[in-house]
Design a protein around this motif. Structure first.
Motif, PDB file in Angstrom:
ATOM      1  N   ILE A 130     -10.038  -1.648   2.458  1.00  0.00           N
ATOM      2  CA  ILE A 130      -9.746  -2.585   3.895  1.00  0.00           C
ATOM      3  C   ILE A 130      -8.609  -3.324   3.574  1.00  0.00           C
ATOM      4  O   ILE A 130      -8.072  -3.966   4.680  1.00  0.00           O
ATOM      5  CB  ILE A 130     -11.439  -2.549   3.791  1.00  0.00           C
ATOM      6  CG1 ILE A 130     -12.116  -2.325   4.029  1.00  0.00           C
ATOM      7  CG2 ILE A 130     -11.389  -4.517   4.864  1.00  0.00           C
ATOM      8  CD1 ILE A 130     -13.887  -2.996   4.484  1.00  0.00           C
ATOM      9  N   SER A 131      -8.544  -4.286   2.589  1.00  0.00           N
ATOM     10  CA  SER A 131      -7.830  -4.998   2.164  1.00  0.00           C
ATOM     11  C   SER A 131      -6.596  -4.592   2.145  1.00  0.00           C
ATOM     12  O   SER A 131      -5.479  -5.125   3.481  1.00  0.00           O
ATOM     13  CB  SER A 131      -7.430  -5.982   1.302  1.00  0.00           C
ATOM     14  OG  SER A 131      -6.855  -6.316   0.503  1.00  0.00           O
ATOM     15  N   ALA A 132      -6.074  -3.262   1.995  1.00  0.00           N
ATOM     16  CA  ALA A 132      -4.734  -2.662   2.393  1.00  0.00           C
ATOM     17  C   ALA A 132      -4.493  -1.744   3.656  1.00  0.00           C
ATOM     18  O   ALA A 132      -2.993  -2.665   4.387  1.00  0.00           O
ATOM     19  CB  ALA A 132      -4.229  -1.383   0.981  1.00  0.00           C
ATOM     20  N   VAL A 133      -5.668  -1.521   4.263  1.00  0.00           N
ATOM     21  CA  VAL A 133      -5.400  -1.495   6.101  1.00  0.00           C
ATOM     22  C   VAL A 133      -5.295  -2.916   6.642  1.00  0.00           C
ATOM     23  O   VAL A 133      -4.428  -3.234   7.322  1.00  0.00           O
ATOM     24  CB  VAL A 133      -6.901  -0.744   6.553  1.00  0.00           C
ATOM     25  CG1 VAL A 133      -6.067  -0.681   8.024  1.00  0.00           C
ATOM     26  CG2 VAL A 133      -6.955   0.400   5.661  1.00  0.00           C
ATOM     27  N   VAL A 134      -6.287  -3.283   6.557  1.00  0.00           N
ATOM     28  CA  VAL A 134      -5.671  -4.819   7.211  1.00  0.00           C
ATOM     29  C   VAL A 134      -5.162  -5.619   7.020  1.00  0.00           C
ATOM     30  O   VAL A 134      -4.777  -6.245   8.020  1.00  0.00           O
ATOM     31  CB  VAL A 134      -7.658  -6.129   6.850  1.00  0.00           C
ATOM     32  CG1 VAL A 134      -7.605  -7.481   7.165  1.00  0.00           C
ATOM     33  CG2 VAL A 134      -8.428  -5.157   7.630  1.00  0.00           C
ATOM     34  N   PHE A 135      -4.240  -5.856   5.694  1.00  0.00           N
ATOM     35  CA  PHE A 135      -3.549  -6.718   5.220  1.00  0.00           C
ATOM     36  C   PHE A 135      -1.820  -5.955   5.662  1.00  0.00           C
ATOM     37  O   PHE A 135      -1.302  -6.512   5.250  1.00  0.00           O
ATOM     38  CB  PHE A 135      -3.719  -7.523   3.800  1.00  0.00           C
ATOM     39  CG  PHE A 135      -5.055  -8.616   4.364  1.00  0.00           C
ATOM     40  CD1 PHE A 135      -4.787  -9.988   5.325  1.00  0.00           C
ATOM     41  CD2 PHE A 135      -5.858  -7.852   3.474  1.00  0.00           C
ATOM     42  CE1 PHE A 135      -5.492 -10.820   5.893  1.00  0.00           C
ATOM     43  CE2 PHE A 135      -7.114  -9.093   4.067  1.00  0.00           C
ATOM     44  CZ  PHE A 135      -6.519 -10.296   5.054  1.00  0.00           C
ATOM     45  N   LYS A 136      -1.809  -4.392   6.201  1.00  0.00           N
ATOM     46  CA  LYS A 136      -1.282  -3.626   5.329  1.00  0.00           C
ATOM     47  C   LYS A 136      -0.355  -3.842   4.506  1.00  0.00           C
ATOM     48  O   LYS A 136       1.197  -3.790   4.441  1.00  0.00           O
ATOM     49  CB  LYS A 136      -0.261  -4.407   6.866  1.00  0.00           C
ATOM     50  CG  LYS A 136      -0.271  -3.922   8.445  1.00  0.00           C
ATOM     51  CD  LYS A 136       0.401  -4.678   9.095  1.00  0.00           C
ATOM     52  CE  LYS A 136      -0.298  -4.390  10.670  1.00  0.00           C
ATOM     53  NZ  LYS A 136      -1.728  -5.105  10.748  1.00  0.00           N
ATOM     54  N   HIS A 137      -0.920  -3.637   3.237  1.00  0.00           N
ATOM     55  CA  HIS A 137      -0.538  -3.604   1.684  1.00  0.00           C
ATOM     56  C   HIS A 137      -0.240  -2.389   1.669  1.00  0.00           C
ATOM     57  O   HIS A 137      -1.035  -1.151   1.895  1.00  0.00           O
ATOM     58  CB  HIS A 137      -1.358  -4.023   0.793  1.00  0.00           C
ATOM     59  CG  HIS A 137      -1.681  -4.991   0.737  1.00  0.00           C
ATOM     60  ND1 HIS A 137      -3.451  -5.645   0.639  1.00  0.00           N
ATOM     61  CD2 HIS A 137      -1.330  -6.054   0.990  1.00  0.00           C
ATOM     62  CE1 HIS A 137      -2.983  -7.025   0.748  1.00  0.00           C
ATOM     63  NE2 HIS A 137      -2.330  -7.232   1.022  1.00  0.00           N
ATOM     64  N   VAL A 138       0.869  -1.927   1.175  1.00  0.00           N
ATOM     65  CA  VAL A 138       1.419  -0.792   0.927  1.00  0.00           C
ATOM     66  C   VAL A 138       0.556  -0.350  -0.345  1.00  0.00           C
ATOM     67  O   VAL A 138       1.402  -0.896  -2.014  1.00  0.00           O
ATOM     68  CB  VAL A 138       2.890  -0.515   0.974  1.00  0.00           C
ATOM     69  CG1 VAL A 138       3.552   0.996   0.387  1.00  0.00           C
ATOM     70  CG2 VAL A 138       3.803  -0.659   2.068  1.00  0.00           C
ATOM     71  N   ILE A 139      -0.217   0.726  -0.700  1.00  0.00           N
ATOM     72  CA  ILE A 139      -0.376   1.158  -2.026  1.00  0.00           C
ATOM     73  C   ILE A 139       0.543   2.252  -2.379  1.00  0.00           C
ATOM     74  O   ILE A 139       0.247   3.498  -1.996  1.00  0.00           O
ATOM     75  CB  ILE A 139      -1.658   1.666  -1.928  1.00  0.00           C
ATOM     76  CG1 ILE A 139      -2.462   0.722  -1.517  1.00  0.00           C
ATOM     77  CG2 ILE A 139      -1.957   2.255  -3.382  1.00  0.00           C
ATOM     78  CD1 ILE A 139      -3.982   1.176  -0.771  1.00  0.00           C
ATOM     79  N   THR A 140       1.409   1.935  -3.149  1.00  0.00           N
ATOM     80  CA  THR A 140       2.566   3.039  -3.959  1.00  0.00           C
ATOM     81  C   THR A 140       1.684   4.209  -5.175  1.00  0.00           C
ATOM     82  O   THR A 140       0.695   4.305  -4.954  1.00  0.00           O
ATOM     83  CB  THR A 140       3.773   2.206  -4.974  1.00  0.00           C
ATOM     84  OG1 THR A 140       2.680   2.230  -6.458  1.00  0.00           O
ATOM     85  CG2 THR A 140       4.020   1.451  -4.279  1.00  0.00           C
ATOM     86  N   GLY A 141       2.264   5.223  -4.840  1.00  0.00           N
ATOM     87  CA  GLY A 141       2.089   6.677  -5.812  1.00  0.00           C
ATOM     88  C   GLY A 141       1.843   5.536  -7.026  1.00  0.00           C
ATOM     89  O   GLY A 141       0.141   6.169  -7.426  1.00  0.00           O
ATOM     90  N   SER A 142       1.935   5.543  -7.624  1.00  0.00           N
ATOM     91  CA  SER A 142       1.693   5.055  -8.815  1.00  0.00           C
ATOM     92  C   SER A 142       0.475   4.152  -9.575  1.00  0.00           C
ATOM     93  O   SER A 142      -0.141   3.894 -10.359  1.00  0.00           O
ATOM     94  CB  SER A 142       2.647   3.647  -9.979  1.00  0.00           C
ATOM     95  OG  SER A 142       3.323   3.010  -9.492  1.00  0.00           O
ATOM     96  N   ALA A 143       0.362   3.196  -7.937  1.00  0.00           N
ATOM     97  CA  ALA A 143      -0.742   2.083  -7.940  1.00  0.00           C
ATOM     98  C   ALA A 143      -1.640   3.164  -7.238  1.00  0.00           C
ATOM     99  O   ALA A 143      -3.261   2.283  -8.354  1.00  0.00           O
ATOM    100  CB  ALA A 143      -0.756   0.819  -6.903  1.00  0.00           C
TER     101      ALA A 143
END
Length: 177
Positions: A130-143
């Motif tokens: 939800i945090s990644a979607v709402v705050f437009k965080h990019v989750i890298t492959g390594s993350a």
């Protein structure tokens, strides 16, 4: 308002890191300790309110001691006196936290720490998504790989504990849950 000098930033960071490590250690210990108390004294003899009183009293003692020993108690007091709305927000946070604790204690009392751990892992996974979607965080492959590893290990440990408990209950049927 009282402020710390910039030369104490390193000291504050170390103290903060120590408190963070203590928090993580005690947080992982809490549900196991509660299950042991329920097992030793019986689920009917220890209710969630008694458990909550013990946990919160300990938290108040540790927090107050930390503020006193770091000489930050006057700073916090001054801040709350100058910002009464912050005090109201603290009260609201305390009430919602206590309500959440009731659900946590009920879950551990009724289903045990393994089920609670699974619920918390899933909650953390959903929270990250939800945090990644709402705050437009990019989750890298390594993350993403790191998250998958951490949650995979947590699920594996939880599953292993669950089956160990089930096997011990099957081997010794006289043991109460």
């Amino acid at each position: 308002m009282a402020m710390k000098s910039p030369d104490k930033d390193g000291e504050t960071s170390v103290v903060g890191l120590v408190f963070l490590l203590l928090y993580i250690s005690f947080d992982s210990f809490t549900s196991q300790w509660q299950d042991k108390v329920y097992s030793q004294y019986g689920r009917t003899n220890v209710d969630p309110y008694q458990m909550m009183l013990g946990v919160n009293s300990s938290a108040i003692i540790f927090t107050t001691a930390g503020l006193v020993f770091s000489n930050d108690f006057p700073v916090v007091w001054e801040f709350l006196m100058e910002n009464p709305l912050a005090f109201v927000y603290n009260i609201v946070t305390a009430i919602t936290s206590a309500s959440g604790q009731l659900f946590i204690f009920y879950t551990i009392q009724q289903f045990g720490p393994v089920v609670f751990t699974v619920i918390m892992i899933i909650r953390q996974m959903i929270s990250i998504c939800i945090s990644a979607v709402v705050f437009k965080h990019v989750i890298t492959g390594s993350a993403f790989f790191g998250m998958a590893m951490v949650f995979g290990v947590l699920f594996y440990q939880t599953r292993r504990k669950y089956y160990a408990k089930m096997n011990s209950n099957t081997a010794n049927p006289s043991v109460n849950k």
